[in-house]
Structure formats: C-alpha cells, structure tokens
Design a protein around this motif. Structure first.
Motif, PDB file in Angstrom:
ATOM      1  N   THR A 149      -6.402  77.869   2.885  1.00 26.15           N
ATOM      2  CA  THR A 149      -6.320  78.786   1.992  1.00 26.15           C
ATOM      3  C   THR A 149      -7.204  80.196   2.050  1.00 26.15           C
ATOM      4  O   THR A 149      -6.606  81.087   1.813  1.00 26.15           O
ATOM      5  CB  THR A 149      -6.577  78.104   0.488  1.00 26.15           C
ATOM      6  OG1 THR A 149      -5.737  76.886   0.475  1.00 26.15           O
ATOM      7  CG2 THR A 149      -6.286  78.972  -0.700  1.00 26.15           C
ATOM      8  N   ASP A 150      -8.423  79.897   2.398  1.00 21.34           N
ATOM      9  CA  ASP A 150      -9.188  81.273   2.697  1.00 21.34           C
ATOM     10  C   ASP A 150      -8.695  82.213   3.791  1.00 21.34           C
ATOM     11  O   ASP A 150      -8.437  83.232   3.486  1.00 21.34           O
ATOM     12  CB  ASP A 150     -10.446  80.777   3.087  1.00 21.34           C
ATOM     13  CG  ASP A 150     -11.281  80.063   1.928  1.00 21.34           C
ATOM     14  OD1 ASP A 150     -10.895  80.256   0.600  1.00 21.34           O
ATOM     15  OD2 ASP A 150     -12.176  79.111   2.237  1.00 21.34           O
ATOM     16  N   ILE A 165      -5.564  83.772   2.567  1.00 29.32           N
ATOM     17  CA  ILE A 165      -5.821  85.064   1.681  1.00 29.32           C
ATOM     18  C   ILE A 165      -6.571  86.150   2.514  1.00 29.32           C
ATOM     19  O   ILE A 165      -5.804  87.160   2.286  1.00 29.32           O
ATOM     20  CB  ILE A 165      -6.789  84.500   0.656  1.00 29.32           C
ATOM     21  CG1 ILE A 165      -6.248  83.501  -0.476  1.00 29.32           C
ATOM     22  CG2 ILE A 165      -7.569  85.910  -0.134  1.00 29.32           C
ATOM     23  CD1 ILE A 165      -6.735  83.095  -1.535  1.00 29.32           C
ATOM     24  N   THR A 175      -3.786  87.970   4.279  1.00 33.41           N
ATOM     25  CA  THR A 175      -2.844  88.693   3.276  1.00 33.41           C
ATOM     26  C   THR A 175      -3.582  89.973   2.793  1.00 33.41           C
ATOM     27  O   THR A 175      -2.666  91.075   3.019  1.00 33.41           O
ATOM     28  CB  THR A 175      -2.831  87.870   1.755  1.00 33.41           C
ATOM     29  OG1 THR A 175      -2.162  86.842   1.962  1.00 33.41           O
ATOM     30  CG2 THR A 175      -2.262  88.827   0.874  1.00 33.41           C
ATOM     31  N   LEU A 234      -2.819  90.480  -3.400  1.00 31.27           N
ATOM     32  CA  LEU A 234      -2.910  89.034  -3.773  1.00 31.27           C
ATOM     33  C   LEU A 234      -1.928  88.446  -4.829  1.00 31.27           C
ATOM     34  O   LEU A 234      -1.894  89.231  -5.968  1.00 31.27           O
ATOM     35  CB  LEU A 234      -4.313  88.706  -4.437  1.00 31.27           C
ATOM     36  CG  LEU A 234      -5.499  88.887  -3.292  1.00 31.27           C
ATOM     37  CD1 LEU A 234      -6.832  88.714  -3.560  1.00 31.27           C
ATOM     38  CD2 LEU A 234      -5.192  87.907  -2.033  1.00 31.27           C
ATOM     39  N   SER A 235      -1.545  87.428  -4.639  1.00 29.45           N
ATOM     40  CA  SER A 235      -0.690  86.692  -5.919  1.00 29.45           C
ATOM     41  C   SER A 235      -1.615  86.444  -7.022  1.00 29.45           C
ATOM     42  O   SER A 235      -2.919  86.307  -6.611  1.00 29.45           O
ATOM     43  CB  SER A 235      -0.027  85.545  -5.506  1.00 29.45           C
ATOM     44  OG  SER A 235      -0.861  84.364  -5.105  1.00 29.45           O
ATOM     45  N   TYR A 243      -1.961  83.704  -8.432  1.00 28.14           N
ATOM     46  CA  TYR A 243      -2.533  82.235  -7.685  1.00 28.14           C
ATOM     47  C   TYR A 243      -3.807  82.509  -6.936  1.00 28.14           C
ATOM     48  O   TYR A 243      -4.876  81.976  -7.051  1.00 28.14           O
ATOM     49  CB  TYR A 243      -1.560  81.286  -7.432  1.00 28.14           C
ATOM     50  CG  TYR A 243      -2.047  80.193  -6.569  1.00 28.14           C
ATOM     51  CD1 TYR A 243      -2.255  78.947  -7.383  1.00 28.14           C
ATOM     52  CD2 TYR A 243      -2.594  79.952  -5.318  1.00 28.14           C
ATOM     53  CE1 TYR A 243      -2.980  77.726  -6.816  1.00 28.14           C
ATOM     54  CE2 TYR A 243      -3.157  78.942  -4.661  1.00 28.14           C
ATOM     55  CZ  TYR A 243      -3.381  77.903  -5.555  1.00 28.14           C
ATOM     56  OH  TYR A 243      -4.007  76.870  -4.993  1.00 28.14           O
ATOM     57  N   ASP A 244      -3.592  83.447  -6.104  1.00 29.41           N
ATOM     58  CA  ASP A 244      -4.852  83.620  -4.919  1.00 29.41           C
ATOM     59  C   ASP A 244      -5.785  84.154  -5.579  1.00 29.41           C
ATOM     60  O   ASP A 244      -7.043  84.059  -5.177  1.00 29.41           O
ATOM     61  CB  ASP A 244      -4.103  84.316  -3.871  1.00 29.41           C
ATOM     62  CG  ASP A 244      -3.225  83.622  -2.716  1.00 29.41           C
ATOM     63  OD1 ASP A 244      -3.284  82.358  -2.819  1.00 29.41           O
ATOM     64  OD2 ASP A 244      -2.768  84.154  -2.052  1.00 29.41           O
ATOM     65  N   TYR A 249      -7.610  81.513  -7.351  1.00 27.88           N
ATOM     66  CA  TYR A 249      -8.522  80.722  -6.492  1.00 27.88           C
ATOM     67  C   TYR A 249      -9.586  81.449  -5.990  1.00 27.88           C
ATOM     68  O   TYR A 249     -10.855  80.969  -6.300  1.00 27.88           O
ATOM     69  CB  TYR A 249      -7.490  80.593  -5.331  1.00 27.88           C
ATOM     70  CG  TYR A 249      -8.197  79.847  -4.245  1.00 27.88           C
ATOM     71  CD1 TYR A 249      -8.504  78.438  -4.137  1.00 27.88           C
ATOM     72  CD2 TYR A 249      -8.804  80.631  -3.166  1.00 27.88           C
ATOM     73  CE1 TYR A 249      -8.970  77.902  -3.127  1.00 27.88           C
ATOM     74  CE2 TYR A 249      -9.442  79.843  -1.958  1.00 27.88           C
ATOM     75  CZ  TYR A 249      -9.652  78.620  -2.068  1.00 27.88           C
ATOM     76  OH  TYR A 249     -10.247  77.856  -1.068  1.00 27.88           O
ATOM     77  N   LEU A 250      -9.650  82.671  -5.888  1.00 32.50           N
ATOM     78  CA  LEU A 250     -10.851  83.649  -5.380  1.00 32.50           C
ATOM     79  C   LEU A 250     -12.036  83.677  -6.336  1.00 32.50           C
ATOM     80  O   LEU A 250     -13.153  83.536  -6.303  1.00 32.50           O
ATOM     81  CB  LEU A 250     -10.389  85.144  -4.768  1.00 32.50           C
ATOM     82  CG  LEU A 250     -11.340  85.769  -4.252  1.00 32.50           C
ATOM     83  CD1 LEU A 250     -12.119  85.245  -3.100  1.00 32.50           C
ATOM     84  CD2 LEU A 250     -10.723  87.171  -3.652  1.00 32.50           C
TER      85      LEU A 250
END
Length: 114
Positions: free
Chosen positions: A8-9, A12, A15, A57-58, A60-61, A64-65
């Motif tokens: 996931t990281d 991101i 992205t 970033l979405s 969601y992202d 998360y961050l």
C-alpha cells in the motif's frame, strides 16, 4: 518508528511520485521508511509541486497516510515546514480541521532521525 514500506505504501508513493524507480534515499543510502519525506526531499520540485502531488491521493489513501502519521509510523520530522503546512491545509479541507490539528501536533512532536 521506522517501518518497511508495505505494498500500500509503495502504491501511494507511486501515485505521488510516479518517477520513483527505487526505494533508497540518495543521501543516506537507506531504504525509504516513510512516504512524505522522500516525496518532499527527493521528488517534489517545490512546495506547490508537493501539494499538487498530495492532491492526487484518493480520500482512502489520504486517510491511510494520516492513520500512519497519528500512530507514529509515518515520519514527518524531515519534511520542510512549508510543505507540511500545505499538507495539513489539504487534510483540513478533505478530512476536517480536527484531524488536521492532530497531524499538526504529530509534526510538532516529531524530529528528523539521524
């Protein structure tokens, strides 16, 4: 708290910095342990470019961050003040002022690791 970047990281990081081809800091030779410091210090041309990339970033992202920041897993200490201010402003706009205030507190309590 240093960590090994998860899938996931890495997603991101790709992205916000699609030009990223490796996960080693050119200055220290160490593997990246966070997302925002390498973005700020190696990929963003300036603070406005950093903000432009964060806006990719979405929700969601970004959430998360922020969770990583609040848990202490995402380092903020090496992110320049001007950049983190823009990040916090974006968090405030997208996730609310209360969460932004928590991120600000995390930044104020962080330091750049040696």
């Amino acid at each position: 708290m240093a960590r090994i970047l998860s899938e996931t990281d890495i997603g991101i990081l790709k992205t916000v910095a699609p030009e990223c081809e490796g996960y080693l800091c050119s200055g220290s030779g160490m593997a990246y342990r966070s997302i925002l410091p390498p973005l700020a210090n190696h990929y963003a041309k300036d603070a406005q470019d950093f903000l432009r990339r964060i806006k990719l970033l979405s929700r969601y992202d970004l959430e998360y961050l922020v969770r990583l920041i609040l848990s202490g897993e995402e380092s903020l200490g090496c992110v320049p003040f001007e950049y983190i201010e823009l990040f916090i402003q974006n968090v405030s706009e997208r996730l609310g002022e209360e969460i932004a205030a928590q991120v600000r507190s995390s930044y104020n309590n962080s330091e750049c690791p040696d």
